[in-house]
Design a protein around this motif. Structure first.
Motif, short mmCIF file in Angstrom:
data_model
loop_
_atom_site.label_atom_id
_atom_site.label_comp_id
_atom_site.label_asym_id
_atom_site.label_seq_id
_atom_site.Cartn_x
_atom_site.Cartn_y
_atom_site.Cartn_z
N GLY A 1 -5.10 8.26 -11.69
CA GLY A 1 -4.12 6.98 -12.38
C GLY A 1 -3.01 6.34 -12.13
N GLY A 2 -2.38 6.68 -11.49
CA GLY A 2 -0.99 5.18 -10.67
C GLY A 2 -1.55 4.46 -10.31
N SER A 3 -0.61 3.77 -10.43
CA SER A 3 -0.78 2.22 -10.21
C SER A 3 -0.43 1.15 -8.71
CB SER A 3 0.06 0.87 -11.60
OG SER A 3 -0.81 1.00 -12.65
N LEU A 4 -0.38 0.28 -8.06
CA LEU A 4 -0.28 0.00 -7.43
C LEU A 4 -0.14 -1.80 -7.23
CD1 LEU A 4 -0.91 2.19 -4.22
CD2 LEU A 4 1.10 1.85 -4.72
N ARG A 5 0.44 -2.14 -6.80
CA ARG A 5 0.19 -3.80 -6.79
C ARG A 5 0.53 -4.33 -5.41
NH1 ARG A 5 4.64 -8.79 -7.88
NH2 ARG A 5 3.13 -9.80 -8.88
N LEU A 6 -0.34 -4.61 -4.42
CA LEU A 6 -1.12 -5.74 -3.08
C LEU A 6 -0.44 -6.48 -3.33
CD1 LEU A 6 -3.33 -3.63 -1.99
CD2 LEU A 6 -1.90 -2.67 -2.28
N GLY B 1 0.99 -0.88 0.06
CA GLY B 1 0.00 0.26 0.15
C GLY B 1 0.43 1.06 -0.11
N GLY B 2 -0.03 2.74 -0.05
CA GLY B 2 0.64 3.59 0.46
C GLY B 2 -0.23 4.76 -0.57
N GLN C 1 -4.33 -7.85 8.17
CA GLN C 1 -4.10 -6.72 9.06
C GLN C 1 -4.63 -5.49 8.52
OE1 GLN C 1 -1.11 -7.48 8.27
NE2 GLN C 1 -0.66 -6.39 7.44
N GLY C 2 -4.45 -4.97 7.16
CA GLY C 2 -4.83 -4.19 6.12
C GLY C 2 -3.45 -3.23 5.59
N THR C 3 -3.73 -2.81 4.67
CA THR C 3 -3.06 -2.16 4.20
C THR C 3 -3.52 -0.79 3.40
OG1 THR C 3 -0.66 -1.57 2.74
CG2 THR C 3 -2.51 -2.39 2.07
N GLN C 4 -2.72 0.25 3.97
CA GLN C 4 -3.89 1.92 3.32
C GLN C 4 -2.80 2.00 2.44
OE1 GLN C 4 -5.92 3.90 5.46
NE2 GLN C 4 -6.22 4.72 3.26
N VAL C 5 -4.11 2.00 1.33
CA VAL C 5 -4.01 2.75 -0.45
C VAL C 5 -4.92 4.40 -0.34
CG1 VAL C 5 -4.71 2.64 -1.94
CG2 VAL C 5 -3.95 0.63 -1.00
N THR C 6 -3.82 5.48 -0.62
CA THR C 6 -4.34 6.32 -1.00
C THR C 6 -3.99 6.97 -2.18
OG1 THR C 6 -3.70 7.02 1.68
CG2 THR C 6 -4.16 8.98 0.48
N VAL C 7 -5.31 7.82 -2.61
CA VAL C 7 -5.61 8.04 -3.76
C VAL C 7 -5.69 9.35 -4.11
CG1 VAL C 7 -5.93 7.42 -6.40
CG2 VAL C 7 -5.93 5.78 -4.77
N SER C 8 -4.55 10.69 -4.64
CA SER C 8 -4.60 11.75 -4.42
C SER C 8 -5.17 12.24 -5.70
CB SER C 8 -3.69 12.58 -4.11
OG SER C 8 -2.32 12.14 -5.45
N SER C 9 -5.87 13.44 -6.18
CA SER C 9 -6.30 13.59 -7.22
C SER C 9 -6.08 14.77 -7.70
CB SER C 9 -7.95 14.54 -6.85
OG SER C 9 -8.23 15.74 -5.95
N VAL D 1 -1.01 -14.02 -2.72
CA VAL D 1 -1.94 -13.68 -3.38
C VAL D 1 -1.43 -11.86 -3.66
CG1 VAL D 1 -3.56 -12.96 -1.47
CG2 VAL D 1 -4.70 -12.97 -3.99
N TYR D 2 -1.78 -11.66 -5.07
CA TYR D 2 -1.52 -10.71 -5.55
C TYR D 2 -2.66 -9.37 -6.17
CZ TYR D 2 2.91 -13.01 -6.13
OH TYR D 2 4.19 -13.85 -5.89
N LEU D 3 -3.23 -8.24 -5.90
CA LEU D 3 -3.68 -7.35 -5.67
C LEU D 3 -3.32 -6.20 -7.00
CD1 LEU D 3 -6.93 -6.79 -6.50
CD2 LEU D 3 -6.84 -5.04 -4.60
N GLN D 4 -3.40 -6.33 -8.65
CA GLN D 4 -2.03 -5.16 -9.37
C GLN D 4 -4.26 -4.19 -9.94
OE1 GLN D 4 0.08 -4.70 -10.48
NE2 GLN D 4 -0.53 -3.10 -11.31
N MET D 5 -3.40 -2.70 -9.20
CA MET D 5 -4.31 -2.16 -8.69
C MET D 5 -3.47 -0.93 -9.94
SD MET D 5 -5.55 -2.23 -5.08
CE MET D 5 -4.41 -0.62 -4.56
N ASN D 6 -4.66 -0.13 -10.88
CA ASN D 6 -4.24 0.24 -12.48
C ASN D 6 -5.04 1.50 -12.38
OD1 ASN D 6 -1.83 -1.40 -12.92
ND2 ASN D 6 -2.77 -2.27 -14.72
#
Length: 122
Positions: free
Chosen positions: A15-20, A9-10, A114-122, A79-84
């Motif tokens: 428009g960006g991407s992250l891979r959990l 997370g992060g 326990q979870g991981t934070q994902v923050t997407v800024s505009s 397990v992975y989650l690719q987020m585009n």
């Protein structure tokens, strides 16, 4: 017992991407369906994606279909989650979970990370 640890997370711009990633330990994770859920402040935990034991069946929430991809590597118990094409409304804490049955409801899943934070800024 299964222990799950999420990472990846992060903070990312729209428009960006992250891979959990979600690493499992304990009982053999390949025996379980795996799912990703998310929860934003003030909201209920919602289904994001799920993958079957073999990886041959996948399910996605309509809100992420076409942008997110779930996958698993049973040899690595991960397990992975690719987020585009991330959007501000994707901001949430993301949880992985395991289930002995197939489903999209949180109540189907019996072990949670326990979870991981994902923050997407505009």
């Amino acid at each position: 017992q299964v222990q799950l640890v999420e990472s990846g997370g992060g903070l990312v711009q729209a428009g960006g991407s992250l891979r959990l990633s979600c690493a499992a330990s304990g009982r053999t994770s390949s025996n379980y369906a795996m799912g990703w859920f998310r929860q934003a402040p003030g909201n209920e935990r919602e289904f994001v994606a799920a993958i079957s034991r073999s990886g041959s069946t996948k399910s996605y929430a309509d809100s992420v279909k076409g942008r997110f991809t779930i996958s698993r590597d049973n040899a690595k118990n991960t397990v992975y989650l690719q987020m585009n094409s991330l959007k501000p409304e994707d901001t949430a804490i993301y949880y992985c979970a395991t289930a002995s049955n197939w489903g999209r409801q949180p109540t189907t899943y019996n072990y949670w990370g326990q979870g991981t934070q994902v923050t997407v800024s505009s």
